[in-house]
Motif scaffolding. Sequence first.
Motif, mmCIF file in Angstrom:
data_model
loop_
_atom_site.group_PDB
_atom_site.id
_atom_site.type_symbol
_atom_site.label_atom_id
_atom_site.label_comp_id
_atom_site.label_asym_id
_atom_site.label_seq_id
_atom_site.Cartn_x
_atom_site.Cartn_y
_atom_site.Cartn_z
ATOM 1 N N SER A 285 12.166 6.890 -3.164
ATOM 2 C CA SER A 285 11.187 6.264 -2.264
ATOM 3 C C SER A 285 10.620 4.998 -2.893
ATOM 4 C CB SER A 285 10.046 7.231 -1.949
ATOM 5 O OG SER A 285 10.509 8.394 -1.315
ATOM 6 N N LEU A 286 10.298 5.076 -4.179
ATOM 7 C CA LEU A 286 9.725 3.929 -4.882
ATOM 8 C C LEU A 286 10.721 2.777 -4.962
ATOM 9 C CD1 LEU A 286 7.382 2.724 -6.505
ATOM 10 C CD2 LEU A 286 8.365 3.782 -8.553
ATOM 11 N N LEU A 287 11.965 3.088 -5.294
ATOM 12 C CA LEU A 287 12.990 2.047 -5.424
ATOM 13 C C LEU A 287 13.266 1.376 -4.078
ATOM 14 C CD1 LEU A 287 15.509 3.836 -7.836
ATOM 15 C CD2 LEU A 287 13.823 2.070 -8.400
ATOM 16 N N ILE A 288 13.361 2.187 -3.015
ATOM 17 C CA ILE A 288 13.604 1.617 -1.685
ATOM 18 C C ILE A 288 12.419 0.762 -1.246
ATOM 19 C CG2 ILE A 288 14.055 2.141 0.741
ATOM 20 C CD1 ILE A 288 15.329 4.775 -0.196
ATOM 21 N N CYS A 289 11.210 1.211 -1.561
ATOM 22 C CA CYS A 289 9.999 0.468 -1.176
ATOM 23 C C CYS A 289 9.941 -0.880 -1.893
ATOM 24 C CB CYS A 289 8.762 1.300 -1.494
ATOM 25 S SG CYS A 289 7.225 0.591 -0.882
ATOM 26 N N ILE A 290 10.230 -0.889 -3.193
ATOM 27 C CA ILE A 290 10.236 -2.148 -3.948
ATOM 28 C C ILE A 290 11.298 -3.089 -3.397
ATOM 29 C CG2 ILE A 290 10.705 -3.165 -6.215
ATOM 30 C CD1 ILE A 290 9.449 -0.669 -7.464
ATOM 31 N N SER A 291 12.461 -2.541 -3.060
ATOM 32 C CA SER A 291 13.541 -3.358 -2.486
ATOM 33 C C SER A 291 13.116 -3.970 -1.154
ATOM 34 C CB SER A 291 14.798 -2.504 -2.291
ATOM 35 O OG SER A 291 15.260 -1.980 -3.512
ATOM 36 N N SER A 292 12.421 -3.185 -0.334
ATOM 37 C CA SER A 292 11.981 -3.702 0.966
ATOM 38 C C SER A 292 10.936 -4.805 0.805
ATOM 39 C CB SER A 292 11.430 -2.567 1.830
ATOM 40 O OG SER A 292 10.174 -2.127 1.364
ATOM 41 N N ILE A 293 10.069 -4.688 -0.202
ATOM 42 C CA ILE A 293 9.071 -5.731 -0.462
ATOM 43 C C ILE A 293 9.759 -7.027 -0.868
ATOM 44 C CG2 ILE A 293 7.179 -6.437 -1.991
ATOM 45 C CD1 ILE A 293 6.315 -3.493 -2.081
ATOM 46 N N LEU A 294 10.735 -6.932 -1.752
ATOM 47 C CA LEU A 294 11.485 -8.120 -2.178
ATOM 48 C C LEU A 294 12.235 -8.746 -1.003
ATOM 49 C CD1 LEU A 294 12.902 -6.840 -5.600
ATOM 50 C CD2 LEU A 294 10.964 -8.387 -5.227
ATOM 51 N N LEU B 111 0.823 -1.212 0.000
ATOM 52 C CA LEU B 111 0.000 0.000 0.000
ATOM 53 C C LEU B 111 0.858 1.264 0.000
ATOM 54 C CD1 LEU B 111 -2.906 -0.965 2.433
ATOM 55 C CD2 LEU B 111 -3.060 -0.551 -0.028
ATOM 56 N N VAL B 112 1.966 1.245 0.745
ATOM 57 C CA VAL B 112 2.893 2.389 0.702
ATOM 58 C C VAL B 112 3.404 2.579 -0.721
ATOM 59 C CG1 VAL B 112 5.145 3.245 1.454
ATOM 60 C CG2 VAL B 112 3.593 2.241 3.124
ATOM 61 N N CYS B 113 3.735 1.470 -1.368
ATOM 62 C CA CYS B 113 4.214 1.523 -2.752
ATOM 63 C C CYS B 113 3.145 2.102 -3.678
ATOM 64 C CB CYS B 113 4.618 0.119 -3.209
ATOM 65 S SG CYS B 113 5.485 0.079 -4.783
ATOM 66 N N ILE B 114 1.899 1.683 -3.489
ATOM 67 C CA ILE B 114 0.792 2.215 -4.299
ATOM 68 C C ILE B 114 0.638 3.715 -4.059
ATOM 69 C CG2 ILE B 114 -1.723 2.178 -4.583
ATOM 70 C CD1 ILE B 114 -1.607 -0.843 -4.021
ATOM 71 N N GLY B 115 0.738 4.139 -2.783
ATOM 72 C CA GLY B 115 0.635 5.562 -2.469
ATOM 73 C C GLY B 115 1.729 6.378 -3.136
ATOM 74 N N ILE B 116 2.954 5.820 -3.177
ATOM 75 C CA ILE B 116 4.066 6.516 -3.836
ATOM 76 C C ILE B 116 3.799 6.650 -5.331
ATOM 77 C CG2 ILE B 116 6.519 6.362 -4.419
ATOM 78 C CD1 ILE B 116 6.927 4.964 -1.702
ATOM 79 N N VAL B 117 3.351 5.551 -5.952
ATOM 80 C CA VAL B 117 3.062 5.568 -7.394
ATOM 81 C C VAL B 117 1.956 6.577 -7.704
ATOM 82 C CG1 VAL B 117 2.173 4.201 -9.324
ATOM 83 C CG2 VAL B 117 3.850 3.207 -7.758
#
Length: 701
Positions: A682-691, A587-593
């Motif tokens: 923010s988006l790149l760090i968020c995707i990395s944290s999800i992985l 959801l954080v990732c969606i909010g950033i996008v």
Amino acid sequence: MVAFGKKLKERQIKEWEGYYINYKLMKKKVKQYAQQIGAGSQERRYVLKDFSRMLDNQIEKIVLFLLEQQGTLASRIAKFGEWQEALQQQPEISQLIELREAYREVGRDLLKLLYFVELNAVGLRKILKKFDKRLGYRFTDYYVKTRANHPYSQLQQVFKHVGFGAVVGAISRNLVELQDRQGSYLSLYDQPALPLEDPVIITIKAAVDRLSHSTNFLRFMAQHALIMQEELPAPVEDQVDDEQYHFMSLLLNLANTFLYMVNTYIIVPTADDYAMSLGAAATVCGVVIGAMAVAQVFSSVYFSAWSNKSYFRPLVFSSIVLFVGNAMYAMAYDFNSIMILLLGRLFCGLGSARAVNRRYISDCVPIKIRMQASAGFVSASALGMACGPALAGLLQCNFRFFNLTFNQVTLPGWVMAGAWLIYLIWLCISFKEPSHEIHDKLSSTQPAVESSENSTLEKGLNKPLLISSKDKQQEEDEEDGEQEGDGSEEGLEDSRLPVTSIASAYRMLTPSVKVQLIIYFMLKYAMEVLLSESSVVTSYYFNWSTGKVALFLACLGLTVLPVNVVVGSYISNMFEDRQILLASEVLVCIGIVMSFHLIVPYTVAQYVCSGLVMFVSAEVLEGVNLSLLSRVMSSRLSRGTYNGGLLSTEAGTIARVIADATITLAGFLGESRLLNVTLLPSLLICISSILATLYTYNSLY
């Protein structure tokens, strides 16, 4: 030093010794595997299969004994039920009292059984962690995946505690019916006006909640404080006596937390205007806001160390430094100096005493109200975050007094300087320095050769998982000669001694802990970008005034408490923490996008909705993230200067520093590109944290 295996044995119920997990045997087995694999005489597949079989046998032993004891308790309750039916026909006061005491005795036996399960669950988690660490395998991932989700899972019996609820319900219902004030015609399920407050039932429910990680609003809020508890449950009295607890001192600590958060965010709506009034670009607000976080990186360490000796003196120092810093911030306008402005914010950061506030709750508040105090710490932070921007929106005036300017950009500094001065006076009058006898007692129990053992510990933590040659032989010799934790690797690893440096604390972090710290870094980075650049972005796209920016930020801050009510009371009891963690990250990732400026024109609705999704999701994420962090982090990081709270604070503070620096650097590309340029990291760090979460998902158990 006391090894985990020795502590586990000491806390076992003597008559049940044969039914506990054989931690010592499995620890030796792990050592044998390490030797065999190091010599190349054993295959990975055999090791996984053999150790899985051993664990299955241990768990089956625990579960069968557990079911047997539950059956015994159920049989006793059934007999008491027949006794109760007979008393309803011919009630006798003495018999009713005796029956109530019999039910309470069953409750006390159930509490022993809950304690038995909890010790075994901790031992199981510990041996899985040791296997992964020593052999370098992701065995926990494999074992949990294959055992926990199987329809005949015995692992679920240990971790989910199936069947306890029925026994607790039976005891509670019958005790309710036997209460004189309610009569025998009421039922627990009818929600009586006066709830059952039998101490045995209260203790049992607390134990069940702790075992199953059931949460409520207070517990979920308290998780945000990351005040770590000892890993092994201890059936001992509270170490902090009520006589040592001083309510006004706790209130002063919470007031310090509240004022500091107000101080942090009160300048956000006006920082860009202040920077421009001194001849700098609007995006320099990132440096102005971030200067406080830069200083906090260092202040967190020395305040944490200072709190080992005193609580009063660091709070006094904090108040004085914050008074000076805010006065400098306010006077920078009349001196027309951006340097004084930045120095003022640096001084404010040097006065951050959150480490002291956290340590005071951990060390000086009785266990029975520590959860409420921790929730108060988090609530004070949340309210301060909301009140800061709201207060800035109200400070809309312009006048001069004694050649000093008071306007919307300087008033936040003057108001906070006055608030800290009042707080300092209140502190000096009302604060009571707690006794440090507890800390002295803990330190005096350490051996006289503590310094040499510490050096051995640091050396041991530097060793790789599987080593050969002379170093390996030396380690094996030490382990072969161990006597239940004396000088052993386990004694070193699970020592009560706190770590002595950031470097040694970092070396104790497992992949699961590192991933949780990355997630914490990510959410603090994303929130700081959203909040710190809000005044510049909304001014550029929507021409918002300071008042509108302040209202928007205040509304975001006010969502913290209701969101925690919903998540703590409902969502966290419906889903596992790791499930909520992953969903919140997405959801954080969606909010950033959603926040990216990809469609022209950029609308208020898009900005507000995306900001709300991002902020609320990050708040939910913070609670479950810190809850998981406290569970997977070593118990050695629960005390001392370099504790788990300090590590998380440093991770979050560094994230804020980098986020504010990103805003300022992105400003050189122009305000039109500021939003997208700052959102991309923010988006790149968020995707990395999800992985990373997916990689360690099954170890978060």
